[in-house]
Design a protein around this motif. Structure first.
Motif, PDB file in Angstrom:
ATOM      1  N   VAL A   1       0.844  -1.202   0.000  1.00  0.00           N
ATOM      2  CA  VAL A   1       0.000   0.000   0.000  1.00  0.00           C
ATOM      3  C   VAL A   1       0.878   1.251   0.000  1.00  0.00           C
ATOM      4  O   VAL A   1       0.663   2.190  -0.786  1.00  0.00           O
TER       5      VAL A   1
ATOM      6  N   VAL B   1       2.869   1.634  -3.431  1.00  0.00           N
ATOM      7  CA  VAL B   1       2.027   2.128  -4.532  1.00  0.00           C
ATOM      8  C   VAL B   1       1.721   3.607  -4.337  1.00  0.00           C
ATOM      9  O   VAL B   1       1.745   4.400  -5.287  1.00  0.00           O
ATOM     10  N   THR B   2       1.449   4.008  -3.091  1.00  0.00           N
ATOM     11  CA  THR B   2       1.151   5.411  -2.806  1.00  0.00           C
ATOM     12  C   THR B   2       2.360   6.299  -3.083  1.00  0.00           C
ATOM     13  O   THR B   2       2.235   7.381  -3.668  1.00  0.00           O
TER      14      THR B   2
ATOM     15  N   VAL C   1       2.781   6.703  -6.799  1.00  0.00           N
ATOM     16  CA  VAL C   1       1.816   7.677  -7.323  1.00  0.00           C
ATOM     17  C   VAL C   1       2.303   9.095  -7.046  1.00  0.00           C
ATOM     18  O   VAL C   1       2.228   9.978  -7.906  1.00  0.00           O
TER      19      VAL C   1
ATOM     20  N   PHE D   1      -5.086  10.938  -6.051  1.00  0.00           N
ATOM     21  CA  PHE D   1      -4.769   9.514  -6.167  1.00  0.00           C
ATOM     22  C   PHE D   1      -4.346   8.910  -4.830  1.00  0.00           C
ATOM     23  O   PHE D   1      -4.635   7.745  -4.549  1.00  0.00           O
ATOM     24  N   ALA D   2      -3.660   9.685  -3.992  1.00  0.00           N
ATOM     25  CA  ALA D   2      -3.321   9.184  -2.653  1.00  0.00           C
ATOM     26  C   ALA D   2      -4.603   8.954  -1.852  1.00  0.00           C
ATOM     27  O   ALA D   2      -4.725   7.952  -1.127  1.00  0.00           O
TER      28      ALA D   2
ATOM     29  N   LEU E   1      -6.244   5.727  -3.105  1.00  0.00           N
ATOM     30  CA  LEU E   1      -5.520   4.537  -2.666  1.00  0.00           C
ATOM     31  C   LEU E   1      -5.786   4.236  -1.194  1.00  0.00           C
ATOM     32  O   LEU E   1      -5.982   3.078  -0.811  1.00  0.00           O
TER      33      LEU E   1
ATOM     34  N   SER F   1      -7.641   0.962   0.181  1.00  0.00           N
ATOM     35  CA  SER F   1      -6.829   0.088   1.021  1.00  0.00           C
ATOM     36  C   SER F   1      -7.423  -0.132   2.404  1.00  0.00           C
ATOM     37  O   SER F   1      -7.242  -1.190   3.004  1.00  0.00           O
TER      38      SER F   1
END
Length: 753
Positions: free
Chosen positions: A293, A296-297, A300, A554-555, A558, A562
């Motif tokens: 998680v 990916v963050t 981004v 986008f954060a 996510l 999540s």
């Protein structure tokens, strides 16, 4: 499911499980990947950002005209000949003799061309005490810094024979050599120091050599692989040395962090009495999930730099994104394989005075920090007061950021008095304002020798001086074959960026339209150091909104997917923004207002380097997610196991305090190394990053986060019914033991596994 085993699901858990079962295969694949990436990257070579691609606007247009014409602009150099007292003038015999000696000395090196005397070019100051001998370096301007040393030595030899005069060289090649020496030494110092510092802190954290080496080994191999990938990718998106340095910094930070999170959880589970296989499986499902998680963050966030339109930022963003992705994959694949292979041997090389069991006993038996337990008791007893005090303090720290002034730092701002060439730079600018960094007008015409073009060039030269934009001399160099002319205009304002930019605007908005702008078919973009800084600022300001929106949106998405909690997603964004704001405030207070500047050697800077605020936002927003995801995941896990929200908060914060503190200390120590470097831009980056990480790991995660979650209670897990259709990415935790079902939240859903 086999009885007695902890059931785990999800990408991280499956990857960890496969790697633990196929240990040698996982390690072999990782080693092969690193070797192949480095080999292929080395074979294809790295394509770097071209000057014409650095910026858009007039600076880009000028670079394109020069490139299309096939003109290789030489690196220009000047030698300042200046009387130390007021008696000696440029018309005196001694002064003339020194000028002639300089001309002969530089010509004698064979490294220069087009040497001009100040008596021919009229480059003599108004007071008659200073003169400039000008010339160009032979060969490629990009490598002129490597060939300028004989010329510098020749000038130094003339200086030794004329005590009454100051004879100093400055220009593109000599400044390039100075920057390369200082910049290279700085980063070498940082790179050589960072790994030993991280290893030392990890030794203290783990108390065992093998355990401490694992995070460093993962980070280093991830960096090596990414260096190779940068070479491959650079043929699609050009890279740079700056991007490589940023990649090293980010790679070391996240590589060590991710491995630290995973390793500490695996050791914690074994210390709780679980067998090695079960402990590894739980670590894969919990810390492994948090790593995915977080990774990916962070990716981004780094991708936000791709929206700036600035080639250097795009290179930094892509390089950082790649190293985070590689470190993330390595943490959930090769790390569990290594832990499975090592087993109890991960404790090899144990240092008796740093025995973790003794420290755990001193801390209460569960590895829970007594310090953070005490802090949490106060925070959870009066969460509203804790929130008000902590938030108020951070807002006060962030307040100076409202008056932030950004600019590309001049040579004297960048290096202060640490380099002799800075004094030369200031003396040239005092005697010939703007002479060391003139504006350059690149004139392209169908016929550069046409009468109307020649007349417009002459008018431009006269108007540049009469308008007040320049005090002269304005030099014109014509390339007949390419139908291109270069006009060099020393700008009034010199090293004062604000005044120089006003002179630039005069050239662009008044002088050019009234002269060259009236000739049909003529292009005349204005470039140079001041113009480049101005255009860079404009483009960067224009990219702030799209980058900010992309990263935040986008954060948020996510975090929402999540944790399946609207509340957690919103508080994550707000707390991260508060952390970044506080870092901005510290930067402005120290480097712009000079509060405590002497402590870091930053007196007299007066501004924040242009690229730093956006860079810091992207980097910090990504890195702060490491801690946030890790802590909130642990709180959520405890809540799922049947604890009340308040108990879950206390458990999640105090049990992660050790690993978060260790990770933060490593990051702060590595970033603080950059705060000791000679370049002010590197100091600003180091201080900003170190301050933000320190605030994030202490005030944000230790006070604000638990205070906010305590006040929200069960609303922490709130998800509106209309969002229930969102994909569920929460299925990674081990199935909790039987416990009372968490209460429902009004119009929402309970936290789920």
């Amino acid at each position: 499911m086999v009885s007695g085993r902890t059931r785990v699901r999800g990408i991280a858990a499956r990857a960890g499980g496969w790697s633990a079962r196929h240990r040698w295969a996982a390690v072999g694949i990782w080693v092969l990947f690193v070797v192949l990436a480095m080999g292929v990257g080395s074979a294809v070579g790295r394509a770097d950002v071209n000057e014409s691609d650095q910026l858009k606007g007039e600076t880009h247009t000028a670079a394109r005209i020069i490139e299309d014409a096939g003109i290789e602009e030489p690196a220009g150099e000047s030698v300042l000949v200046q009387a130390k007292g007021s008696d000696l003038k440029a018309t005196d015999a001694e002064f003339r003799s020194a000028v002639a000696a300089v001309v002969d000395a530089v010509e004698g090196t064979g490294e220069v061309t087009d040497v001009t005397s100040p008596y021919d070019t009229k480059t003599i100051s108004e007071d008659g005490r200073s003169a400039l001998v000008q010339f160009d370096m032979r060969g490629d301007s990009d490598t002129a810094g490597e060939r300028v040393e004989p010329v510098l030595n020749a000038v130094e030899g003339v200086q030794k024979k004329h005590d009454g005069l100051r004879i100093e060289e400055i220009g593109g090649a000599s400044m390039m050599k100075t920057f390369d020496d200082a910049f290279g030494d700085d980063f070498q110092k940082a790179e050589y120091s960072a790994v030993p510092v991280a290893l030392g802190i990890l030794l203290i954290a783990f108390g065992a050599l093998v355990a401490a080496l694992l995070p460093v080994a993962l980070a280093v191999t991830a960096i090596m692989a990414t260096m190779g990938l940068m070479g491959i990718v650079s043929h699609l998106q050009p890279m740079s040395d700056t991007a490589n340095s940023v990649m090293l910094l980010v790679g070391l930070a996240v590589g060590v962090d991710y491995c630290l999170f995973y390793l500490r959880r695996e050791r914690e589970e074994r210390a709780a009495g679980r067998d090695a296989e079960t402990a590894l499986r739980i670590a894969a499902a919990t810390s492994g999930r948090a790593i995915v998680v977080s990774g990916v963050t962070v990716c981004v966030a780094m991708a936000g730099m791709l929206f700036t339109g600035l080639a250097e930022f795009e290179a930094m963003g892509l390089a950082s994104l790649m190293v985070v992705a590689v470190a993330m994959v390595g943490s959930v694949t090769v790390l569990p394989a290594l832990l499975s292979l090592l087993g109890e041997r991960v404790e090899k090389g144990r240092l008796p005075f740093l025995h973790p069991d003794k420290r755990r006993a001193k801390r209460g038996g569960n590895g829970e920090s007594r310090f953070w337990s005490a802090v949490l008791r106060v925070v959870l007893a009066k969460p509203a007061v804790a929130l008000a005090v902590a938030a108020g303090a951070l807002l006060a720290i962030a307040a100076p950021a409202l008056g932030m002034k950004t600019q590309n730092l001049t040579l004297d701002q960048e290096f202060g008095d640490s380099l002799p060439i800075v004094g030369t730079y200031n003396r040239v600018n005092d005697a010939f304002p703007g002479g060391s960094e003139p504006a350059e007008v690149v004139v392209k015409a169908d016929d550069i020798n046409a009468s109307d073009v020649k007349s417009a060039l002459a008018d431009f030269r006269d108007r540049a001086i009469s308008s007040g934009a320049s005090r002269g001399p304005v030099d014109i160099k014509v390339h007949d074959e390419q139908n291109v002319a270069f006009v060099y205009v020393p700008l009034v304002g010199g090293s004062d960026q604000d005044k120089a930019e006003k002179s630039l605007e005069l050239l662009r908005d008044e002088v050019r339209p009234d002269t060259l702008g009236k000739v049909e078919g003529v292009e005349a973009p204005v470039t140079g150091q001041v113009a480049g800084s101005h255009d860079f600022n404009d483009q960067l300001v224009g990219s702030v909104v799209p980058v900010f929106a992309f990263v935040v949106v986008f954060a948020f998405l996510l975090m929402l997917l999540s944790f399946r909690s609207l509340t957690v997603a919103i508080t994550s964004i707000v707390l991260n923004l508060l952390s970044v704001g506080a870092a901005y405030g510290i930067l402005v207070a120290v480097f712009q207002h000079g509060w405590g500047a002497s402590l870091v050697g930053a007196e007299g800077v007066g501004a924040i380097v242009t690229w730093l605020p956006l860079f810091l936002f992207v980097i910090l927003f990504g890195l702060s997610m490491d801690y946030h995801v890790f802590v909130v995941s642990r709180i959520r896990e405890a809540r799922l196991r049947g604890r009340s929200t308040e108990e879950a908060i206390r458990h999640g914060v105090v049990t992660t305090a050790g690993v978060v503190t260790s990770a933060a200390v490593i990051m702060v120590a590595v970033f603080a190394i950059f705060g000791t470097l000679s370049m002010q831009s590197m100091k600003q980056m180091g201080v900003g990053l170190a301050a933000a990480v320190l605030i994030d790991a202490t005030v944000i995660r230790g006070v604000l986060l638990p205070a906010v979650m305590a006040l929200l209670g069960e609303r922490n897990w709130y998800l509106p019914k209309w969002l229930h259709r969102l994909p569920d990415l929460t299925h990674d935790e081990p199935e909790p033991p039987a416990a009372p079902r968490p209460p429902m939240v009004d119009e929402g859903e309970p936290a789920r596994v």
